[in-house]
Design an enzyme around this catalytic site. Structure first.
Site, PDB file in Angstrom:
ATOM      1  CB  SER A   1       5.225  -6.650   6.829  1.00 52.62           C
ATOM      2  OG  SER A   1       4.389  -7.789   6.675  1.00 52.62           O
TER       3      SER A   1
ATOM      4  CG  PHE B   1      -0.287   0.305   2.534  1.00 51.96           C
ATOM      5  CD1 PHE B   1       0.006   1.597   2.922  1.00 51.96           C
ATOM      6  CD2 PHE B   1       0.036  -0.726   3.409  1.00 51.96           C
ATOM      7  CE1 PHE B   1       0.616   1.868   4.145  1.00 51.96           C
ATOM      8  CE2 PHE B   1       0.637  -0.468   4.634  1.00 51.96           C
ATOM      9  CZ  PHE B   1       0.936   0.836   4.999  1.00 51.96           C
TER      10      PHE B   1
ATOM     11  CD  GLU C   1       8.748  -2.478   8.664  1.00 52.60           C
ATOM     12  OE1 GLU C   1       9.139  -1.861   7.664  1.00 52.60           O
ATOM     13  OE2 GLU C   1       8.277  -3.624   8.613  1.00 52.60           O
TER      14      GLU C   1
ATOM     15  CB  CYS D   1      10.516  -0.609   3.222  1.00 51.14           C
ATOM     16  SG  CYS D   1      11.210  -0.316   1.580  1.00 51.14           S
TER      17      CYS D   1
ATOM     18  CD  GLU E   1      -6.224  -5.801   0.637  1.00 54.70           C
ATOM     19  OE1 GLU E   1      -6.230  -6.375   1.751  1.00 54.70           O
ATOM     20  OE2 GLU E   1      -5.319  -5.952  -0.218  1.00 54.70           O
TER      21      GLU E   1
ATOM     22  CE  LYS F   1      -3.131  -8.531  -3.688  1.00 56.68           C
ATOM     23  NZ  LYS F   1      -3.685  -7.597  -2.627  1.00 56.68           N
TER      24      LYS F   1
END
Length: 499
Positions: free
Chosen positions: A229, A152, A384, A284, A179, A176
C-alpha cells in the site's frame, strides 16, 4: 498451539527457528480457521540471517554468469514441473481460486525466464581509444545483500519479480514475505536449493513490523524492494533511504477504466468484470473505477450487472469464479465501503454482503459488488478499497474523464476502451499514469518491459523487473585504462586533457 504446525524461517539452506518465540496465525480464508502459525523474527534474528547472507554473498558474487544461469535454468524447470503444488499453497493461504493461482505463477515464470538472459543484460559498454592509448569500459557489479519485502496478494509472483534478477546479478537476498500467507516463500527457497543455489544466498525471514524495520535499518543490506500500500511504501522509502539504501517501493492504486461511446460494450463489460473481481479485487492493477460516458452508461452498467450475476463465489479449490478475502478484518473493512457509498448517494446495483457461497460459512466472504453513480467526493471513490467493489462514475465525455484520472494521487494503471485510434493515441500521451491499456483492462507489462506506476504508486527511481531491475540490483563501475608502451611522455602535473 501445539496441534497447529509452525512455519520456520529459511536461513543457511535449511529451516531455522531463530531466537524469537513470537508467532502469528495463518488462516485458511475459505474456512475461516487457523491452519498454521508462522514465526515472527526479532531484530537479532534478522541480524543472524544477514550475517549468513553476507558470508554466502562473497562466493556467489564470484560465481560465473554461466554458473548462475545454470541454477536459474534448473529452478525454472522445477518451478514449471511443480506449479500445481505451488498453486494449491496459494489458494489455501490467500484464497484466490486455482485458475488465478496458476496465472500468478505463469507471470512469475516469465520473469524467471527473463532472468536467465542476464549474461546479455549485464554486459557493459566499451569505448576504444577515447584518448590516445586510453580505453573506457563499464562493469555491472552486485550490491551485496539486498532485501525484498513482498505483499499478501501475490505471495509467489512478487518474490519472483525480484529474487531471480537479484540473484542473477550476483546478490544474496533476504526475503520477508507477508505473514498472512508465508508458505509460498519457503517453497520457492526450497526449490532454489534443489536447483543448486548455494546455502545462504537466499534466506526467508518471516515477521511483522519488527522484522521489516530491522531490514530497513540494517547497515549491511544495500537495497530494498517493496510492493504494498502507499502509506507503507512511503514509510519504507523514507526509512530505508534515510539509512542510505537504494529503494524501489511500489505503492497502491486507484485504477480507472474509461469507456467511450464508440467502444465495444460487450468487450468493455467483460473486461470490467474480469479486472474488477479477479483475485477478489486484491490486485494493485485491479480496475476499481469505470468511467462511463453518459450516453452509454445505462447500457454498460446493465451489461456488467448481467455478467456479475453469473459469478460463483466460494472455495478456490471447488472451481468457483472468485474466492474469499485474505482476513476477516480486511473483509469487514472492504464491506464498510458499500455503506459509505450508499450514504454518499451511490446506487448499490449488486450488494456482495450476505451472499450465498460455495464454501464454509466461516470463510471471509464478500461477493462481487457494483456501485453506480458514485460521487467523486466519496471515500468509496477516493480510497484504495482493495476488494471486489467496482464503482461506476458517469462522465460527460473524454475531457472530464481524463481530468478525473489525472487528478488522482495514484498513477499505477489505467485503461481506455474505444475503437477510435485518435482518442486512444491522445489518451496514452495525456494520461499521467505509468501503465496504460488500450482495450486491455490489466496492462501489466511482459517481463522484458518494466512494471511500475507514477505519482503515489511508485517511490524510488527504478521500476520492477525488466531492464530497470538489473540496473537497480547492480552498481555500474567505469574503468579508464591505459597500457603503456615502453616509451611514455614523462611527468605532467596539468589536468588531463583528451588529445
Amino acid at each position: 498451539m501445539s496441534e497447529v504446525p509452525v512455519l520456520d524461517h529459511w536461513v543457511g539452506g535449511t529451516a531455522w527457528q531463530g531466537a524469537s518465540d513470537r508467532v502469528a496465525p495463518v488462516f485458511d480464508p475459505a474456512r475461516g480457521v487457523v491452519q498454521r502459525h508462522v514465526r515472527l523474527a526479532s531484530t537479532s534474528d534478522v541480524d543472524a540471517a544477514v550475517s549468513t547472507a553476507m558470508a554466502a554473498a562473497a562466493a556467489w558474487r564470484d560465481a560465473s554468469l554461466a554458473k548462475r544461469q545454470t541454477v536459474m535454468f534448473a529452478f525454472r524447470e522445477i518451478l514449471n514441473a511443480r506449479r500445481d503444488e505451488l498453486a494449491r499453497i496459494l489458494t489455501s493461504e490467500h484464497g484466490k481460486v486455482l485458475a488465478d493461482a496458476h496465472g500468478e505463477i505463469a507471470r512469475g515464470l516469465e520473469v524467471v525466464e527473463f532472468a536467465c538472459g542476464a549474461p546479455h543484460l549485464l554486459k557493459g559498454e566499451y569505448s576504444e581509444n577515447v584518448s590516445t592509448g586510453i580505453d573506457v569500459y563499464t562493469l555491472h557489479q552486485p550490491l551485496g545483500v539486498v532485501g525484498v519485502i513482498s505483499p499478501f496478494n501475490f505471495p509467489a509472483m512478487v518474490p519472483l519479480w525480484f529474487v531471480p534478477i537479484a540473484l542473477m546479478s550476483g546478490n544474496a537476498v533476504i526475503l520477508k514475505p507477508s505473514e498472512k500467507d508465508p508458505s509460498a516463500a519457503n517453497w520457492i527457497a526450497e526449490r532454489f536449493a534443489e536447483a543448486g543455489l548455494p546455502a545462504g544466498v537466499l534466506s526467508v525471514v518471516h515477521g511483522d513490523k519488527e522484522a521489516v524495520d530491522a531490514i530497513l535499518d540494517h547497515p549491511d543490506i544495500a537495497a530494498v524492494s517493496f510492493v504494498g500500500s502507499t502509506p507503507i511504501a512511503t514509510y519504507i522509502y523514507e526509512r530505508a533511504s534515510s539509512a542510505g539504501k537504494r529503494v524501489q517501493a511500489l505503492g497502491g492504486a486507484k485504477n480507472h477504466m474509461l469507456v467511450l461511446p464508440d467502444a465495444d460494450l460487450d468487450l468493455a463489460a467483460d473486461s470490467a468484470v474480469n479486472a474488477g473481481f479477479g483475485s477478489a479485487g486484491e490486485r494493485c492493477m485491479a480496475i476499481s473505477v469505470v468511467l462511463a460516458v453518459d450516453s452509454i452508461a445505462d447500457a454498460l452498467v446493465s451489461k456488467i450487472a448481467e455478467r456479475m450475476s453469473t459469478l460463483r463465489t466460494g472455495d478456490g479449490l471447488r472451481g468457483c469464479d472468485m474466492g474469499p478475502l485474505i482476513t476477516e478484518v480486511h473483509r469487514d473493512k472492504v464491506a464498510a465501503y458499500i455503506g459509505i457509498a450508499r450514504e454518499d448517494g451511490a446506487t448499490v446495483v449488486i450488494d456482495g454482503t450476505g451472499i450465498e457461497v460455495d464454501g464454509e460459512p466461516a470463510g471471509f466472504w464478500l461477493g462481487p459488488t457494483l456501485l453506480d453513480d458514485v460521487s467523486t467526493g466519496s471515500a468509496a471513490y477516493r480510497d484504495e478499497i482493495f476488494g471486489p467493489v467496482l464503482s461506476v462514475v458517469r462522465v460527460a465525455g473524454y475531457d472530464d474523464a481524463l481530468a478525473l484520472i489525472n487528478a488522482s494521487p495514484y498513477g499505477n494503471g489505467t485503461a481506455i476502451f474505444t475503437n477510435d485510434g485518435g482518442a486512444a493515441r491522445r489518451f496514452q500521451r495525456e494520461v499521467t499514469v505509468g501503465m496504460v491499456g488500450i482495450n486491455v483492462p490489466i496492462p501489466v507489462p511482459v517481463a522484458y518491459h518494466s512494471f511500475g506506476g507514477w505519482k503515489a504508486s511508485l517511490f524510488g527511481d527504478a521500476k520492477a523487473y525488466g531492464p530497470q531491475a538489473f540496473a537497480f540490483f547492480t552498481r555500474e563501475k567505469a574503468v579508464t585504462s591505459r597500457w603503456l608502451d615502453p616509451s611514455h611522455g614523462g611527468l605532467n602535473l596539468g589536468f588531463p586533457q583528451n588529445t
